[in-house]
Design a protein around this motif. Structure first.
Motif, short mmCIF file in Angstrom:
data_model
loop_
_atom_site.label_atom_id
_atom_site.label_comp_id
_atom_site.label_asym_id
_atom_site.label_seq_id
_atom_site.Cartn_x
_atom_site.Cartn_y
_atom_site.Cartn_z
N ARG A 1 39.50 35.25 30.10
CA ARG A 1 38.92 35.45 31.44
C ARG A 1 39.72 36.49 32.21
O ARG A 1 40.95 36.46 32.23
N PHE A 2 39.00 37.42 32.84
CA PHE A 2 39.63 38.46 33.66
C PHE A 2 38.97 38.52 35.03
O PHE A 2 37.73 38.48 35.13
N THR A 3 39.80 38.61 36.06
CA THR A 3 39.28 38.86 37.40
C THR A 3 39.17 40.37 37.60
O THR A 3 40.09 41.12 37.24
N LEU A 4 38.07 40.80 38.15
CA LEU A 4 37.84 42.23 38.35
C LEU A 4 38.10 42.63 39.79
O LEU A 4 37.77 41.89 40.71
N GLU A 5 38.69 43.79 39.92
CA GLU A 5 38.91 44.35 41.26
C GLU A 5 38.31 45.75 41.29
O GLU A 5 38.29 46.45 40.29
N PRO B 1 38.72 41.86 44.98
CA PRO B 1 38.14 41.05 43.89
C PRO B 1 36.61 41.05 44.00
O PRO B 1 36.06 40.77 45.07
N GLY C 1 34.63 39.77 41.16
CA GLY C 1 34.06 38.80 40.24
C GLY C 1 34.98 38.60 39.06
O GLY C 1 36.14 39.01 39.09
N ALA C 2 34.45 37.97 38.04
CA ALA C 2 35.26 37.71 36.85
C ALA C 2 34.35 37.73 35.61
O ALA C 2 33.15 37.48 35.71
N TYR D 1 34.35 37.06 31.09
CA TYR D 1 35.00 36.69 29.84
C TYR D 1 34.83 37.85 28.88
O TYR D 1 33.72 38.34 28.68
N ASN E 1 29.46 37.53 32.28
CA ASN E 1 29.78 37.15 33.66
C ASN E 1 30.11 35.66 33.69
O ASN E 1 29.43 34.86 33.04
N PHE F 1 31.20 28.55 38.50
CA PHE F 1 31.95 29.30 37.50
C PHE F 1 32.03 28.50 36.21
O PHE F 1 32.53 27.37 36.19
#
Ligand code: FES
Length: 183
Positions: free
Chosen positions: A74-78, A92, A94-95, A97, A109, A118
């Motif tokens: 899992r990665f959080t996107l900025e 931020p 969203g996030a 996989y 997503n 989530f």
């Protein structure tokens, strides 16, 4: 007499001619400013015009740091965000996989298509499980339990591997629908 009359007529015409020339100059001057005004309005509206087209690729991870064991990470996107005429950096958004199998990387997503919770990875890491209403998804994002209330599979996102960089075209979609409708 007629000569004097002609002179009087020309004398009366002269101010009218000057007036019309002045009006003409004003109109021409006004027309000359139209392109400049158009450019100014375009520049002012530019942030608003960009708002609808700011869905873009976001760098998420290094390929070399992503294990190729098929287990999703899992990665959080900025990303930078433009709000009117203000720009905010590293917000931020969203996030996702990321799942790598050999050199193939897929992205999902994390938002559940049922109602927007989530989705989490099950403790044994063999599937995804949504904590809200128990939708269950296989690691490729497909619904793996017919009793899952989700109307569609998890939302796959476009991925590009550029050298050692993994980029994702991040996008959210409306929950509660069978089709993927971008928000
Ligand atoms: S929000 Fe995921 S199952 Fe309802």
């Amino acid at each position: 007499m007629s000569e004097g009359s002609r002179q009087d007529t020309e004398g009366a015409l002269e101010p009218r001619r000057s007036f019309l020339m002045a009006i003409g100059a004003i109109v021409m001057g006004g027309l000359a400013t139209v392109p400049a005004l158009g450019a100014a309005v375009t520049a002012l509206l530019d942030p608003l015009r960009r708002r609808g087209s700011d869905r873009q690729m976001v760098q998420v991870a290094r390929l070399s740091s992503l294990p190729s064991d098929g287990v999703p990470r899992r990665f959080t996107l900025e990303d930078d965000r433009v709000d009117g005429w203000a720009t905010y950096t590293d917000v931020p958004i969203g996030a996702v996989y990321l799942r790598r199998v050999d050199d193939q990387v897929t992205a999902l997503n994390v938002v559940c298509p049922h109602a927007g919770c989530f989705v989490g990875l099950a403790p044994d890491r063999s599937r995804f499980a949504c904590p809200c209403h128990k939708s269950s998804f296989a690691l490729d994002g497909s619904i793996d339990d017919p009793s899952s209330p989700s109307p569609r599979d998890m939302d796959a996102l476009e991925v590009e591997v550029r050298g050692d960089e993994v980029w994702v075209k991040f996008q959210n979609f409306l929950p509660g629908r069978e089709d993927k409708t971008p928000v």
